[in-house]
Design an enzyme around this catalytic site. Structure first.
Site, PDB file in Angstrom:
ATOM      1  N   GLU A  52       0.861  -1.197   0.000  1.00 23.56           N
ATOM      2  CA  GLU A  52       0.000   0.000   0.000  1.00 23.56           C
ATOM      3  C   GLU A  52       0.890   1.238   0.000  1.00 23.56           C
ATOM      4  O   GLU A  52       2.095   1.138   0.283  1.00 23.56           O
ATOM      5  CB  GLU A  52      -0.892  -0.007   1.246  1.00 23.56           C
ATOM      6  CG  GLU A  52      -1.769  -1.250   1.299  1.00 23.56           C
ATOM      7  CD  GLU A  52      -2.749  -1.251   2.467  1.00 23.56           C
ATOM      8  OE1 GLU A  52      -2.678  -0.323   3.325  1.00 23.56           O
ATOM      9  OE2 GLU A  52      -3.582  -2.166   2.507  1.00 23.56           O
ATOM     10  N   GLU A  82       9.547  -7.650  -3.549  1.00 23.75           N
ATOM     11  CA  GLU A  82       9.670  -8.966  -2.894  1.00 23.75           C
ATOM     12  C   GLU A  82      10.582  -8.903  -1.668  1.00 23.75           C
ATOM     13  O   GLU A  82      11.292  -9.859  -1.361  1.00 23.75           O
ATOM     14  CB  GLU A  82      10.229 -10.005  -3.879  1.00 23.75           C
ATOM     15  CG  GLU A  82       9.318 -10.309  -5.032  1.00 23.75           C
ATOM     16  CD  GLU A  82       8.116 -11.130  -4.618  1.00 23.75           C
ATOM     17  OE1 GLU A  82       8.021 -11.481  -3.435  1.00 23.75           O
ATOM     18  OE2 GLU A  82       7.271 -11.377  -5.473  1.00 23.75           O
TER      19      GLU A  82
END
Ligand code: TGC
Ligand code: FAD
Length: 394
Positions: A143, A373
């Protein structure tokens, strides 16, 4: 290994003869993906990168190739070994990190989330089409204010009768605006839950993020969830914790351990071939000691990184790979690939800054790979915690 004989000569493309550690089947899969990349990616990817696009028909072609969710069992997936999947990631990323991203997000994030945590109905509905590349998935965890710390996510899932109402925003989502289904993670009163949000659901919109100077041959988007109403059957029923999304990240990070070395190998090969042809001061620049030192370092990193990836692959196939191992692999191999790319770019001189050669494209892409990641810092802290027993995230 079947033969004790030393290789007749050193092959620059496989200095340590790592090929000998692979099975015939693994080599066949690797060669098939390599041929696909040479035919369908390498000739065009400079243009895609320049135009900041990736042709969507590539998803169908990757599905026909069998690499989408290839390490998953059943539901139209190939059920290949982790090592074969890793070798495929390496070849795809030798083409471009954006192509490997498409495959990682589809197979290791979106499909894996459904495969691991979904209901039988969800698996039947989505996995076969996703394996064929006929439906595209994305994975919404990050987010605007929750990146490295997904536990602080603000997207909320609230119960309303038998339905759920999702409200919030996801940022930096690969394939977001082209996906047929978004796997969206949201905080509920009862822990973090995953939801399958089909394209076109009222209240669910996407917006592509432009002006990226990295991973340009990849769609990156914002997902907006404005009181999206979903039935309970859209919820992934088998998990209610951050463990859900983090388990998917283990799969995708494992692919990056291999993929980053593909980008590094492409940069090394470009630098080696350029250095042998480019003449200055009356000689190929490959004949100067400083350039040979750079080439030797690049070859060393590519070989060391491949061995590390193969070791982790064998551990994964043996069922003994832990997330902390994957963190060390991602940390080591992405940093190594960045160093190879930066050195290769210098070997190419001014030509190193154009898209006529693959190097600056890989170099810029790797700036995303080192961030997504889990950033290099996050993985260093995972390794640090495993070593010391002391968490240093907070
Ligand atoms: P923490 O308290 O440690 O753990 C919460 C729960 O999760 C479990 N867990 C894991 N489970 C599976 N695999 C792992 N690697 C796990 N790490 C932790 C843990 O056991 C616990 O489970 P439970 O059942 O007890 O609730 O969590 P934390 O809040 O302290 O965070 C730990 C940290 C910082 C390592 C984690 O949040 C993290 O990895 N942050 C980085 C975020 C990240 O990598 N985001 C990637 C978004 S996706 C993306 O980038 C796609 S890019 C496109 C492409 O791949 O091409
Ligand atoms: P931040 O978390 O704000 O970090 C900023 C800096 O602070 C970094 O250097 C970081 O290492 C450092 N830092 C943070 N916490 C600590 C700490 N505890 N100790 C020390 N240093 C710290 N996300 C998805 O969910 N799905 C996707 O498909 C996806 N695709 C992406 C595609 C691209 C091209 C990119 C660039 C990102 C993508 N992401 C995706 C998001 C990615 O996972 C995040 O960018 C990443 O997790 C880092 O979060 P952040 O950008 O908010 O940085």
């Amino acid at each position: 290994m079947t033969s004790a004989a030393a290789p007749a000569q050193i092959r620059p493309e496989d200095y340590l003869a790592i090929d000998r550690l692979l099975s015939d089947e693994e080599r066949d899969i690797r060669d098939t993906v390599r041929a696909f990349v040479a035919d369908r990616v390498t000739p065009y990817v400079g243009e895609w990168f320049e135009e900041a696009r990736i042709p969507l028909e590539l998803a169908g072609e990757l599905g026909s190739l069998g690499v989408l969710g290839m390490h998953l069992q059943g539901y139209g997936c190939a059920g290949a070994s982790a090592t074969a999947y890793g070798l495929s990631c390496l070849e795809l990323e030798a083409g471009d990190s954006g192509v490997r991203s498409l495959v990682s997000v589809q197979g290791s994030l979106a499909m894996f989330a459904i495969w691991k945590w979904g209901s039988e109905e969800q698996k039947q509905e989505w996995l076969p089409r996703m394996a064929e590349g006929k439906a595209i998935g994305c994975f919404g965890l990050t987010e605007p204010d929750a990146g490295s710390d997904p536990g602080s996510m603000r997207t909320r899932a609230k119960r309303d009768g038998s339905d759920w109402i999702l409200h919030g925003q996801k940022m930096w989502i690969t394939n977001g605006s082209v996906a047929d289904v978004a796997v969206v993670w949201a905080q509920s009163d009862d822990g973090v839950k995953g939801f399958l949000v089909p394209k076109g659901t009222p209240g669910f919109t996407t917006q592509e993020i432009h002006k990226k100077l990295s991973l340009r041959a990849s769609v990156t988007s914002e997902l907006l969830l404005d009181d999206v109403r979903l039935p309970d059957s859209a919820r992934l029923p088998e998990v209610s914790s951050l463990r859900g999304p983090l388990s998917c990240l283990n799969e995708a990070r494992y692919g990056i351990v291999w993929g980053a070395i593909g980008a590094a190998r492409a940069c090394f090969e470009a630098a080696l071939s350029y250095a042998k042809e480019r003449e200055q001061f009356g000689k190929p620049i490959a004949s100067f000691q400083i350039q040979q030192q750079k080439l030797a370092k690049m070859a060393l990193e590519v070989n060391r990184g491949t061995l590390l990836a193969l070791h982790l692959g064998r551990m994964k196939d043996a069922g003994v790979l832990r997330p902390e191992h994957v963190s060390m692999g991602k940390l080591a191999n992405v940093n190594a690939a960045l160093e190879v790319a930066r050195n290769a770019r210098q070997v190419l001189g001014a030509n190193g800054v154009t898209l006529e050669y693959p190097v600056i494209r890989h170099m810029n892409n790797l700036e995303s790979v080192v961030t997504y990641e889990g950033t290099a810092d996050v993985h260093a802290l995972v390794v640090g915690e495993a070593l010391t027993g002391i968490g240093a995230f907070r």
